[in-house]
Design a protein around this motif. Structure first.
Motif, short mmCIF file in Angstrom:
data_model
loop_
_atom_site.label_atom_id
_atom_site.label_comp_id
_atom_site.label_asym_id
_atom_site.label_seq_id
_atom_site.Cartn_x
_atom_site.Cartn_y
_atom_site.Cartn_z
N UNK A 143 -44.11 -120.42 -18.07
CA UNK A 143 -45.30 -119.90 -18.75
C UNK A 143 -44.89 -119.43 -20.14
N UNK A 144 -45.62 -119.82 -21.20
CA UNK A 144 -45.28 -119.37 -22.55
C UNK A 144 -45.24 -117.84 -22.65
N UNK A 145 -44.21 -117.32 -23.27
CA UNK A 145 -44.03 -115.87 -23.35
C UNK A 145 -45.18 -115.19 -24.07
N UNK A 146 -45.70 -115.82 -25.13
CA UNK A 146 -46.71 -115.11 -25.92
C UNK A 146 -48.00 -114.88 -25.13
N UNK A 147 -48.28 -115.71 -24.13
CA UNK A 147 -49.46 -115.46 -23.30
C UNK A 147 -49.32 -114.13 -22.55
N UNK A 148 -48.15 -113.93 -21.98
CA UNK A 148 -47.92 -112.70 -21.20
C UNK A 148 -47.83 -111.47 -22.10
N UNK A 149 -47.22 -111.62 -23.27
CA UNK A 149 -47.12 -110.49 -24.20
C UNK A 149 -48.50 -110.08 -24.71
N UNK A 150 -49.30 -111.07 -25.09
CA UNK A 150 -50.65 -110.76 -25.59
C UNK A 150 -51.48 -110.10 -24.49
N UNK A 151 -51.41 -110.66 -23.28
CA UNK A 151 -52.15 -110.09 -22.16
C UNK A 151 -51.69 -108.69 -21.83
N UNK A 152 -50.37 -108.49 -21.80
CA UNK A 152 -49.81 -107.18 -21.45
C UNK A 152 -50.18 -106.10 -22.45
N UNK A 153 -50.01 -106.41 -23.74
CA UNK A 153 -50.29 -105.38 -24.75
C UNK A 153 -51.79 -105.19 -24.96
N UNK A 154 -52.59 -106.22 -24.69
CA UNK A 154 -54.05 -106.02 -24.71
C UNK A 154 -54.45 -105.01 -23.64
N UNK A 155 -53.85 -105.14 -22.47
CA UNK A 155 -54.13 -104.19 -21.38
C UNK A 155 -53.65 -102.79 -21.75
N UNK A 156 -52.49 -102.69 -22.43
CA UNK A 156 -51.96 -101.40 -22.87
C UNK A 156 -52.94 -100.71 -23.82
N UNK A 157 -53.41 -101.45 -24.82
CA UNK A 157 -54.30 -100.83 -25.82
C UNK A 157 -55.67 -100.50 -25.24
N UNK A 158 -56.16 -101.32 -24.32
CA UNK A 158 -57.43 -101.00 -23.67
C UNK A 158 -57.30 -99.74 -22.81
N UNK A 159 -56.20 -99.66 -22.09
CA UNK A 159 -55.98 -98.51 -21.21
C UNK A 159 -55.77 -97.23 -22.00
N UNK A 160 -55.27 -97.35 -23.22
CA UNK A 160 -54.99 -96.16 -24.03
C UNK A 160 -56.24 -95.34 -24.35
N UNK A 161 -57.43 -95.97 -24.26
CA UNK A 161 -58.67 -95.24 -24.51
C UNK A 161 -59.05 -94.30 -23.36
N UNK A 162 -58.42 -94.50 -22.21
CA UNK A 162 -58.77 -93.72 -21.03
C UNK A 162 -57.65 -92.77 -20.59
N UNK A 163 -56.59 -92.71 -21.37
CA UNK A 163 -55.40 -91.94 -21.00
C UNK A 163 -55.29 -90.71 -21.90
N UNK A 164 -54.92 -89.55 -21.37
CA UNK A 164 -54.68 -88.37 -22.21
C UNK A 164 -53.66 -88.67 -23.32
N UNK A 165 -53.87 -88.07 -24.47
CA UNK A 165 -53.03 -88.38 -25.63
C UNK A 165 -51.54 -88.14 -25.36
N UNK A 166 -51.24 -87.08 -24.63
CA UNK A 166 -49.84 -86.79 -24.33
C UNK A 166 -49.18 -87.93 -23.55
N UNK A 167 -49.92 -88.52 -22.65
CA UNK A 167 -49.36 -89.59 -21.83
C UNK A 167 -49.19 -90.89 -22.61
N UNK A 168 -49.98 -91.08 -23.65
CA UNK A 168 -49.80 -92.27 -24.49
C UNK A 168 -48.43 -92.23 -25.15
N UNK A 169 -48.10 -91.07 -25.70
CA UNK A 169 -46.78 -90.92 -26.34
C UNK A 169 -45.65 -91.08 -25.34
N UNK A 170 -45.81 -90.45 -24.18
CA UNK A 170 -44.78 -90.54 -23.14
C UNK A 170 -44.60 -91.98 -22.67
N UNK A 171 -45.72 -92.70 -22.53
CA UNK A 171 -45.65 -94.07 -22.00
C UNK A 171 -44.84 -94.98 -22.91
#
Length: 231
Positions: A143-171
């Motif tokens: 599987x091309x790496x960029x597909x997984x990286x784009x999908x993974x970091x898209x999920x990270x940035x979407x999830x960041x809207x629902x996570x306390x600010x302190x946990x974003x930094x820790x993550x």
């Protein structure tokens, strides 16, 4: 003997600049107590010896055994077994990772025990283990790496809207500490071993790499999910 000499040079190149800068700052600006400087120099000595022995151990043991395991796994011809082995090895090496334990201890202290060190260690370890398993899937099915990286970091940035600010930094710190001296050599060697046996080097030698970058997304997501639970 050449390996020992080269390792000694690596340790000296890593430790001497830091030591020199601290001593210069002490002489010119900081003027910390003499006892503290002596403690620092003793600590540098211990770190130098430990770093030297660690690198010898990595080159003599971790890298060869990781690559050997990676080369043997495809011979089983059991996709599930290869993926499960990647998950298990990712889990245990992350639990043993010193950087992860340091971060977990600091988070436990600053949160006054709200987030315990074992909870954070297991969350980070499971996150990385899942993505090491995903990296094995990527290697097996090419599987091309960029597909997984784009999908993974898209999920990270979407999830960041629902996570306390302190946990974003820790993550994001959690994603960084997993790329430490214990996990990287072993996991990287494992991935190279699997890719080599699958003969990916004849098509694209870059397919052997990218495993660590992909795997580091797992701890970020794991700590973010932990933040949602503690919200």
């Amino acid at each position: 003997m050449d390996n020992v000499r080269d390792t000694f040079k690596e340790v000296a190149a890593a430790i001497l600049p830091v030591t020199t800068v601290v001593i210069l700052l002490q002489l010119i600006f900081i003027r910390i107590p003499f006892e503290a400087l002596i403690q620092f120099l003793i600590g540098v000595s211990f770190v130098s010896v430990g770093f030297f022995l660690f690198l010898i151990g990595v080159n003599a043991g971790l890298l060869p055994i990781g690559e050997m395991i990676g080369r043997k796994l495809p011979s089983t011809k059991k996709v599930g077994f290869i993926i499960a082995t990647g998950f298990l090895l990712g889990l245990v090496v992350t639990i043993a990772e010193p950087d992860v334990r340091i971060l977990a201890k600091q988070i436990e202290e600053t949160s006054e025990g709200t987030v315990s060190a074992p909870t954070l260690i297991w969350s980070v370890s499971l996150g990385l283990a899942i993505f090491v398993a995903l990296a094995m899937i990527r290697t097996i099915f090419r599987i091309p790496l960029h597909y997984l990286l784009i999908g993974g970091y898209t999920l990270v940035f979407l999830l960041s809207f629902f996570v306390p600010k302190d946990f974003i930094a820790i993550s994001f710190d959690a994603g960084g500490v997993t790329t430490g001296p214990m996990a990287v050599p072993f996991i990287l060697a494992l991935g190279i071993g699997v890719a080599s046996v699958l003969r990916l080097e004849t098509e694209n030698s870059g397919e052997k790499f990218g495993l660590i970058g992909l795997a580091s997304i797992g701890p970020i997501l794991a700590v973010m999910l932990l933040g949602v639970l503690f919200r």
